[in-house]
Design an enzyme around this catalytic site. Structure first.
Site, mmCIF file in Angstrom:
data_model
loop_
_atom_site.group_PDB
_atom_site.id
_atom_site.type_symbol
_atom_site.label_atom_id
_atom_site.label_comp_id
_atom_site.label_asym_id
_atom_site.label_seq_id
_atom_site.Cartn_x
_atom_site.Cartn_y
_atom_site.Cartn_z
ATOM 1 C CD GLU A 290 -2.760 -1.269 -0.036
ATOM 2 O OE1 GLU A 290 -3.451 -0.279 -0.333
ATOM 3 O OE2 GLU A 290 -2.728 -2.300 -0.736
ATOM 4 C CB CYS A 324 -1.669 7.648 2.493
ATOM 5 S SG CYS A 324 -2.950 6.855 3.456
HETATM 6 P P1 NAP Z 1 8.656 4.854 3.762
HETATM 7 O O1 NAP Z 1 9.781 5.770 3.869
HETATM 8 O O2 NAP Z 1 8.392 4.191 2.474
HETATM 9 O O3 NAP Z 1 8.843 3.735 4.904
HETATM 10 C C1 NAP Z 1 7.867 2.743 5.163
HETATM 11 C C2 NAP Z 1 8.504 1.578 5.855
HETATM 12 O O4 NAP Z 1 9.410 0.917 4.966
HETATM 13 C C3 NAP Z 1 9.334 1.982 7.068
HETATM 14 O O5 NAP Z 1 9.149 1.019 8.073
HETATM 15 C C4 NAP Z 1 10.739 1.937 6.521
HETATM 16 O O6 NAP Z 1 11.725 1.778 7.506
HETATM 17 C C5 NAP Z 1 10.661 0.740 5.609
HETATM 18 N N1 NAP Z 1 11.711 0.660 4.599
HETATM 19 C C6 NAP Z 1 12.396 1.679 4.019
HETATM 20 N N2 NAP Z 1 13.263 1.190 3.114
HETATM 21 C C7 NAP Z 1 13.125 -0.152 3.112
HETATM 22 C C8 NAP Z 1 13.749 -1.218 2.395
HETATM 23 N N3 NAP Z 1 14.683 -0.989 1.477
HETATM 24 N N4 NAP Z 1 13.380 -2.486 2.661
HETATM 25 C C9 NAP Z 1 12.422 -2.744 3.574
HETATM 26 N N5 NAP Z 1 11.808 -1.782 4.291
HETATM 27 C C10 NAP Z 1 12.141 -0.498 4.054
HETATM 28 O O7 NAP Z 1 7.294 5.589 4.173
HETATM 29 P P2 NAP Z 1 7.054 6.491 5.443
HETATM 30 O O8 NAP Z 1 7.805 7.756 5.291
HETATM 31 O O9 NAP Z 1 7.247 5.706 6.682
HETATM 32 O O10 NAP Z 1 5.477 6.748 5.330
HETATM 33 C C11 NAP Z 1 4.927 7.723 4.508
HETATM 34 C C12 NAP Z 1 4.432 7.140 3.192
HETATM 35 O O11 NAP Z 1 3.499 6.100 3.446
HETATM 36 C C13 NAP Z 1 3.694 8.128 2.337
HETATM 37 O O12 NAP Z 1 4.072 7.965 0.998
HETATM 38 C C14 NAP Z 1 2.230 7.760 2.531
HETATM 39 O O13 NAP Z 1 1.377 8.147 1.480
HETATM 40 C C15 NAP Z 1 2.328 6.284 2.661
HETATM 41 N N6 NAP Z 1 1.168 5.719 3.361
HETATM 42 C C16 NAP Z 1 0.271 4.973 2.648
HETATM 43 C C17 NAP Z 1 -0.859 4.454 3.270
HETATM 44 C C18 NAP Z 1 -1.861 3.626 2.525
HETATM 45 O O14 NAP Z 1 -2.724 3.017 3.165
HETATM 46 N N7 NAP Z 1 -1.812 3.560 1.209
HETATM 47 C C19 NAP Z 1 -1.066 4.705 4.633
HETATM 48 C C20 NAP Z 1 -0.126 5.475 5.327
HETATM 49 C C21 NAP Z 1 0.984 5.958 4.678
HETATM 50 P P3 NAP Z 1 12.649 3.046 7.924
HETATM 51 O O15 NAP Z 1 11.745 4.021 8.553
HETATM 52 O O16 NAP Z 1 13.621 2.432 8.845
HETATM 53 O O17 NAP Z 1 13.259 3.568 6.652
#
Ligand code: NAP
Ligand code: MG
Length: 519
Positions: A290, A324
């Site tokens: 997602e 999001c």
């Molecule tokens: P993110 O930077 O993509 O990180 C999400 C998760 O992925 C974190 O736990 C992160 O850990 C981990 N991660 C990062 N790089 C990785 C890799 N190479 N391998 C495995 N895991 C990895 O997103 P965020 O900043 O936390 O959240 C914001 C984003 O989420 C926005 O784009 C928002 O739109 C989206 N979102 C979507 C929904 C939905 O339901 N569609 C809901 C909420 C949020 P680290 O923090 O340690 O990097």
């Protein structure tokens, strides 16, 4: 509570803190959790607390030098141990009756209700959520626990098959295996608890890798699962950078599925890695991914413009635009454009910004320095691409505060019109008419949420047919989806449309086995 007598699912009501008792409870919870700031927390592998050599801090975005907690930086070795613990626990958890699994979720729900104010306070201090946003996040977490507990009991009742006289045929959903759960930081209790509890309820064991901006609340949720007596190794908590432990586990041959919510950039990378079969792997990994959004609200001429301006401001600036589902594109038909812009300006001017430990501040900080810088860069781009209506200023001397910022006269295909900013920055786009507004709304790679303000039934019908988003709302904000009421998940580059809080969601983490006996 015995699951056989479970009452019907109902959503928990969010506190509005108008009750002085609730305000007092929240104030003392914030004081208490502030006094606990700076402690060190272990990761949890196979029920054991593990401390590692390398650590990292989680900070309060309202006071950027305040460390809320110190956490373990898991490396590949720790991740491997977590995998072994989860594999071992799966051998018994997969045969644990569905009702028993549901009971663990219900116990966690009870504990979460008891710790409500403390957990809310953690999200105020670690993520910069205002009180209502923090409580909304917690209510959603409880709703997921209650909803998925009931759903697994339903699924366990069996699969209806067509009668066939010569044979006795049966089918049942069984779990998949070890799942890697990777939530984002922005709904640090709700989404983390939802993703974890859905995978567990389905009978899988889980390695939870929380976001590095939200390890404190993740640890607090893990504590509740431990207190509820979840067997060792069924849920393991591994904190640290996603690019290290997270990536290692995504690529692991024994990983059966990945449940990810986060940015498109990271999501696409995980999806690609999940698709690659590595030596020792005997299945195709399932990936529930997602991702982000560039969500639009259409304001038509046949609507109450004051009401629309209010809905747009709330959708764009609630939790600093870090949802999001946040409105980041507002598409207004030409006839009412000037009137709407004037009303929006006045509405946005009323928004208060500051440390959210103080209930009077509606908008808090953005999550971290990188986020602040990125948003400020977009604000500079916005000044070239359109006209600044509100805000445009940031102050990171104490915390990462950005004034609610609105740009008008933005073109749909500009950077501000297309890229997810994840901060309090709104682009207002002018449409020639309603048809043009629908075209612009669909002019994006994403498809998560959207809203339309109109009183015209035909226009509503047109939007239902043509506005291509997973969650479409009319005459209300495009944020705030309630479990069971508004199944949540997006189309196109917003993800795999897993629809959380919806009937059948748990089937994503299960597989059907059938057996047939000759009579
Ligand atoms: P993110 O930077 O993509 O990180 C999400 C998760 O992925 C974190 O736990 C992160 O850990 C981990 N991660 C990062 N790089 C990785 C890799 N190479 N391998 C495995 N895991 C990895 O997103 P965020 O900043 O936390 O959240 C914001 C984003 O989420 C926005 O784009 C928002 O739109 C989206 N979102 C979507 C929904 C939905 O339901 N569609 C809901 C909420 C949020 P680290 O923090 O340690 O990097
Ligand atoms: Mg991040």
């Amino acid at each position: 509570m015995p699951t056989a007598t479970l009452p019907k699912f109902i959503n928990v009501s969010i506190l509005d803190f108008s009750d002085p008792e609730d305000r007092k409870k929240m104030e003392s919870a914030i004081k208490k959790m502030k006094s606990e700031m700076g402690k060190e927390y272990p990761i949890i592998i196979g029920g054991e607390e593990v401390f590692l050599d390398k650590k990292f801090g989680s900070y309060n975005p309202s006071h950027k030098h305040e460390v809320v907690g110190i956490f373990q930086k898991a490396d590949k070795e720790a991740a491997e141990k977590a995998m072994q613990a989860a594999l071992k626990a799966f051998e018994t958890w997969k045969f644990t009756p569905a009702e028993e699994r549901a009971e663990y979720l219900l116990k966690v729900s009870e504990l979460m209700k008891k710790k409500r104010f403390e957990l809310d306070a953690v999200m105020v201090l670690e993520e910069g959520k205002n009180w209502i946003e923090a409580d909304g996040d917690l209510c959603e977490a409880i709703d997921f626990l209650e909803y998925y507990a009931r759903q697994i009991i339903e699924i366990d009742k069996g699969v209806p098959l067509t009668e066939y006289a010569p044979e006795d045929n049966k089918a049942a959903y069984i779990p998949l295996g070890v799942g890697i759960v990777i939530p984002p930081w922005n709904f640090p209790n709700a989404i983390l608890t939802g993703m974890t509890s859905s995978a567990l309820a389905a009978g899988n064991t889980v390695i939870l890798k929380p976001a590095s901006d939200a390890p404190w609340i993740a640890t607090k949720v893990m504590e509740l699962f431990s207190e509820a007596g979840i067997p060792s190794g069924v849920l393991n908590l591994v904190t640290g950078p996603g690019s290290v432990a997270g990536n290692y586990l995504v690529e692991h041959p024994k990983t059966r599925f990945i449940s990810f919510t986060g940015s498109m950039e990271v999501g696409k990378g995980i999806y690609a890695k999940a698709g690659k079969v590595v030596p020792g792997q005997i299945w195709l990994k399932r990936a529930v991914i997602e991702m982000g959004g560039k969500d639009a609200i259409i304001v038509d001429s046949e609507t109450d413009i004051t009401n629309a301006a209010d809905g747009v401001a709330t959708s764009a600036f609630g939790f600093q635009g870090q949802k999001c589902s946040a409105c980041s594109r507002c598409i207004v038909v030409e006839d009412v454009y000037d009137e709407f812009v004037e009303k929006l300006k006045k509405r946005v001017e009323k928004i208060t910004t500051g440390d959210v430990a103080d209930h009077d501040n509606w908008m808090g900080p953005v999550i971290n320095e990188a986020s602040f810088k990125k948003a400020m860069e977009y604000i500079e781009i916005g000044k070239k691409e359109g006209k600044l209506l509100n805000g445009g200023e940031g102050d990171d001397s104490e915390g990462y505060f950005i004034k609610p910022t609105v740009f008008i006269d933005i073109e749909s295909q500009s950077q501000l019109g297309q890229e997810e900013i994840f901060a309090p920055v709104l682009a207002v786009i002018k449409a020639k008419d309603y048809d043009d507004a629908i075209r612009i709304a669909n002019d994006t790679i994403y498809g998560l949420t959207g809203a339309v303000y109109t009183d015209n039934e035909e226009k509503i019908e047109k939007a239902i047919r043509e506005f291509h988003v997973g969650n479409l709302y009319f005459n209300r904000k495009c944020t705030a989806a309630f479990v069971g009421i508004h199944p949540f998940g997006g189309f196109n580059m917003s993800g795999t449309d897993s629809k959380t809080g919806a009937p059948g969601h748990l089937l994503l983490f299960m597989q059907m086995k059938m057996w047939s006996r000759k009579k």
